[in-house]
Design an enzyme around this catalytic site. Structure first.
Site, PDB file in Angstrom:
ATOM      1  NE  ARG A 191      -4.121  -1.690   2.166  1.00 31.70           N
ATOM      2  CZ  ARG A 191      -5.271  -1.452   1.531  1.00 31.70           C
ATOM      3  NH1 ARG A 191      -5.488  -0.299   0.973  1.00 31.70           N
ATOM      4  NH2 ARG A 191      -6.204  -2.379   1.467  1.00 31.70           N
ATOM      5  CG  MET A 225     -14.719   2.224  -4.057  1.00 36.68           C
ATOM      6  SD  MET A 225     -15.756   2.846  -2.712  1.00 36.68           S
ATOM      7  CE  MET A 225     -16.309   1.279  -2.010  1.00 36.68           C
ATOM      8  NE  ARG A 226      -6.920  -0.375  -3.087  1.00 37.84           N
ATOM      9  CZ  ARG A 226      -6.935  -1.681  -2.829  1.00 37.84           C
ATOM     10  NH1 ARG A 226      -8.007  -2.398  -3.081  1.00 37.84           N
ATOM     11  NH2 ARG A 226      -5.879  -2.276  -2.313  1.00 37.84           N
ATOM     12  CG  HIS A 231     -19.406   7.775   4.442  1.00 34.15           C
ATOM     13  ND1 HIS A 231     -18.823   6.612   3.986  1.00 34.15           N
ATOM     14  CD2 HIS A 231     -20.326   7.407   5.364  1.00 34.15           C
ATOM     15  CE1 HIS A 231     -19.358   5.584   4.618  1.00 34.15           C
ATOM     16  NE2 HIS A 231     -20.266   6.031   5.461  1.00 34.15           N
ATOM     17  CD  GLU A 245     -23.461  10.632  -2.114  1.00 34.36           C
ATOM     18  OE1 GLU A 245     -22.342  10.611  -2.643  1.00 34.36           O
ATOM     19  OE2 GLU A 245     -24.082   9.585  -1.815  1.00 34.36           O
TER      20      GLU A 245
HETATM   21  C1  GRF Z   1     -21.062   7.851  -3.474  1.00 34.73           C
HETATM   22  O1  GRF Z   1     -22.238   7.373  -2.903  1.00 34.73           O
HETATM   23  C2  GRF Z   1     -20.117   8.371  -2.416  1.00 34.73           C
HETATM   24  O2  GRF Z   1     -20.780   8.908  -1.314  1.00 34.73           O
HETATM   25  C3  GRF Z   1     -19.393   7.112  -2.003  1.00 34.73           C
HETATM   26  O3  GRF Z   1     -19.236   6.389  -3.189  1.00 34.73           O
HETATM   27  C4  GRF Z   1     -20.255   6.737  -4.119  1.00 34.73           C
HETATM   28  C5  GRF Z   1     -19.556   7.186  -5.368  1.00 34.73           C
HETATM   29  O4  GRF Z   1     -20.449   7.469  -6.417  1.00 34.73           O
HETATM   30  N1  GRF Z   1     -18.173   7.443  -1.325  1.00 34.73           N
HETATM   31  P1  GRF Z   1     -19.931   8.221  -7.698  1.00 34.73           P
HETATM   32  O5  GRF Z   1     -18.764   7.420  -8.256  1.00 34.73           O
HETATM   33  O6  GRF Z   1     -19.487   9.585  -7.280  1.00 34.73           O
HETATM   34  O7  GRF Z   1     -21.075   8.262  -8.634  1.00 34.73           O
END
Ligand code: GRF
Length: 189
Positions: free
Chosen positions: A66, A91-92, A110, A175
């Site tokens: 890592r 996602m890391r 998040h 978001e």
């Molecule tokens: C979103 O729901 C964000 O909150 C989470 O991962 C998702 C990413 O979605 N961390 P996108 O790739 O921005 O469409």
């Protein structure tokens, strides 16, 4: 001073898109200088390239450690002279050493009302718990996952019959407004 913003993604990139679109406003003193994905097939890369933003891949599967993966990311960010990093569905987990280098300059979105439901499957967990509201949080990134100081939150109701998918659809709309607002706040500092 215009802030130079790098956006880290792993997939669809809809939050990245909302950030990029928001930064186009004349009164938003920030510009996207790099979109970086750890996955070569992230759909968001196509949007970034079409929008003329330098887009790059640092494929985590090519790294055993890592620390070395994070150093490769850091080098791309340094070359792009990024001031601020936005994690947008990245996602890391990042190593403490990397996170410390960017303290106060790296934020994440998040899909829950933190401190509730850090980690994955947030919408299903909120439904299973019988919660009546859900939402999203923008926070500073610290070495502990989804635990940094909160910059902003947006709330939505959980409706009778909601599934994780229907709730996610309601939350992601929030978001897309919340993240640009919070980036704007950070850039104004
Ligand atoms: C979103 O729901 C964000 O909150 C989470 O991962 C998702 C990413 O979605 N961390 P996108 O790739 O921005 O469409």
């Amino acid at each position: 001073m215009t802030k130079r913003v790098a956006i880290l993604i792993s997939g669809r990139g809809s939050n990245m898109r909302s950030l990029v679109e928001a930064m186009q406003a004349d009164d938003f003193s920030a510009q996207p200088v790099l979109v970086l994905s750890n996955r070569p097939d992230a759909a968001g890369l196509d949007y970034a390239r079409a929008a003329g933003i330098p887009a790059t891949i640092v494929d985590h599967t090519e790294f055993k450690m890592r620390e070395v993966f994070d150093a490769a990311i850091h080098s791309k960010l340094a070359k792009a002279q990024a001031d601020i990093i936005c994690l947008a569905g990245f996602m890391r987990l990042l190593t403490p050493g990397f996170v410390k280098k960017w303290t106060g300059r790296m934020i994440n979105i998040h899909p829950s009302l933190l401190p509730k439901y850090p980690g994955l499957h947030t919408h299903q967990r909120a439904i299973d718990a019988g919660d009546t509201e859900a939402g999203c949080t923008v926070h500073y990134v610290v070495p502990e996952m989804d635990a940094g100081e909160i910059i902003g939150q947006a709330r939505v109701p959980i409706l009778h019959g909601d599934t994780a998918d229907t709730l996610a659809e309601r939350v992601i709309k929030q978001e897309h407004t919340l993240y640009p607002e919070c980036l704007r706040t950070l850039c104004a500092k």
